[in-house]
Write an enzyme that holds these catalytic residues in place. Structure first.
Site, PDB file in Angstrom:
ATOM      1  N   ASP A   1       6.272   4.090 -10.738  1.00 44.11           N
ATOM      2  CA  ASP A   1       4.934   4.678 -10.804  1.00 44.11           C
ATOM      3  C   ASP A   1       4.015   3.643 -11.450  1.00 44.11           C
ATOM      4  OD1 ASP A   1       2.734   6.254 -11.120  1.00 44.11           O
ATOM      5  OD2 ASP A   1       3.674   7.718 -12.455  1.00 44.11           O
TER       6      ASP A   1
ATOM      7  N   ASP B   1       0.555   5.189  -5.362  1.00 48.37           N
ATOM      8  CA  ASP B   1       1.068   4.329  -6.436  1.00 48.37           C
ATOM      9  C   ASP B   1       2.456   4.736  -6.938  1.00 48.37           C
ATOM     10  OD1 ASP B   1       0.297   6.645  -7.791  1.00 48.37           O
ATOM     11  OD2 ASP B   1      -0.145   5.536  -9.611  1.00 48.37           O
ATOM     12  N   GLU B   2       3.180   5.472  -6.112  1.00 50.37           N
ATOM     13  CA  GLU B   2       4.514   5.910  -6.528  1.00 50.37           C
ATOM     14  C   GLU B   2       5.478   5.836  -5.364  1.00 50.37           C
ATOM     15  OE1 GLU B   2       4.915   9.872  -8.622  1.00 50.37           O
ATOM     16  OE2 GLU B   2       2.751   9.719  -8.399  1.00 50.37           O
TER      17      GLU B   2
HETATM   18 MG   LIG Z   1       0.561   6.292 -11.528  1.00 48.22          MG
END
Ligand SMILES: [Mg+2]
Length: 405
Positions: A9, A104-105
């Protein structure tokens, strides 16, 4: 073979990308906003901004009050998307099963790629370092490693920022014991209240609770939460269990009306509710049904296949509101309903190469804020003068059609 899942993350992602792109912003409080108007809201704040209390969900006006020197920027999806592509390319070198989860993960299944948790931990550290070296020194990430997706994500969430945490059956209980319920993926404030009502006050108590009883009181979702903290992998979408056939919401109007402006704002809210559940389940829809019933017999309805798959609230609302705008209302409306069907899992195959992935990331970011800070902290419905209405506590009725097993 031991299952080994890694979750990565990126930290303060949109703000970090902005700081990466512009070195003058580094070390300064930066807030990336949905819109720059005073009621616009922060969707990502840099670490420096967070330290000043400027958090995701703050309005532009609040952020300026907290720190007049804050640098506020309107979001630039193309910039984040191209950075994500570069990051995911690195991740894809470590495994054949990379599942992008949001902009973003991502989850990486390391079975066969790492012998044990120690090796997985090493891979995690290497990935974080490579992202800094090859994509940008300002891009820090949190990594979690464990034996289910839930626990891997939990590990990256509760682990050190910019660092790494491995959860094994041995340290699981001690980590759960000190964690509030809402730290778990899938437990919002409302669910936490229901669990507390059952005497469950932290995640270890949830783990040790009687599963049958939970199932009876909270249904399948209750069992799902219990299984998550017990390290059992249940993934409703990718594991092939029956996904819902349709998702929708309906609402009975306290004030029967034919006022299209008012009806539009309600309809928008139903679309938002529907969209959030769609995104929660990681599904896209290609059919929509809109229904409005008259105070007396009958009503108007339309069901149609959409040209594009719907995922964001905007995509659903465009179809629903388009229908309402054209409709001839013969008399006041007493009930409105929206449902979407032809549901398919959001494609896990490099969705970040699609044009709309950043939009999806943004939608998910907004859902996260709303889940955390309460309904409609962020709405894109200013166009309908929805703000006042959105504050009402209106009970919407959920409708779910489960696919036949
Ligand atoms: Mg994040």
């Amino acid at each position: 073979m031991q299952k080994i899942i890694l979750h990565i993350d990126m930290n303060s992602y949109f703000a970090s990308v902005e700081q990466q792109a512009n070195p003058f912003l580094r070390g300064k409080p930066v807030g990336v906003c949905a819109y720059l108007s005073p009621r616009g809201c922060i969707i990502a704040s840099s670490q420096e901004a967070k330290a000043r209390g400027i958090k995701t969900g703050c309005t532009v006006a609040e952020a300026r009050r907290l720190d007049p020197a804050v640098v506020l920027l309107e979001n630039e999806p193309a910039k984040y998307r191209s950075t994500t592509e570069r990051i995911f390319k690195i991740l894809a070198e470590c495994t054949d099963t990379l599942e992008p989860y949001s902009i973003d993960e991502a989850f990486l299944d390391l079975r066969g790629w790492a012998k044990n948790f120690m090796e997985a931990e090493k891979i995690g550290r290497e990935l974080a370092a490579r992202i800094k070296n090859e994509v940008g020194e300002w891009l820090s990430s949190s990594v979690g490693v464990s034996y289910t997706k839930f626990l891997a994500k939990f590990a990256s969430d509760i682990g050190p920022r910019g660092g790494m945490l491995v959860i094994t059956p041995r340290n699981l209980d001690s980590l759960l014991a000190i964690r509030p319920l809402t730290d778990a993926w899938g437990i919002g404030r409302a669910m936490a209240e229901r669990l507390k009502f059952l005497g469950i006050n932290n995640l270890l108590e949830l783990k040790n609770y009687n599963a049958d009883k939970l199932k009876r009181v909270l249904g399948r979702w209750g069992y799902y939460l219990w299984a998550n903290v017990n390290g059992l992998e249940i993934s409703s979408v990718s594991r092939g269990s029956a996904p819902p056939k349709s998702i929708g919401h309906s609402y009975c109007l306290p004030k029967k009306t034919a006022d299209k402006k008012y009806l539009s704002s309600l309809l928008y809210k139903l679309c938002e509710k529907t969209g959030r559940r769609l995104r929660d389940l990681n599904l896209e829809a290609q059919q929509i049904r809109i229904y409005a019933s008259y105070i007396h017999d009958g009503g108007i309805s339309k069901s149609f296949k959409t040209a594009e798959k719907m995922f964001t609230t905007g995509e659903i609302a465009r179809e629903a509101l388009g229908f309402l705008a054209k409709a001839d209302l013969a008399m006041p409306i007493s009930m409105l309903a929206v449902s979407v069907s032809r549901l398919v899992p959001v494609s896990g195959q490099l969705p970040l190469l699609e044009n709309n992935s950043a939009k999806k990331g943004l939608s998910r970011a907004i859902d996260k804020i709303n889940n955390k800070y309460g309904e409609y902290t962020v709405i894109s419905g200013a166009m309908f003068g929805l703000n006042d209405l959105a504050k009402d506590r209106i009970g919407f009725r959920k409708t779910v059609g489960l696919a036949q097993l």
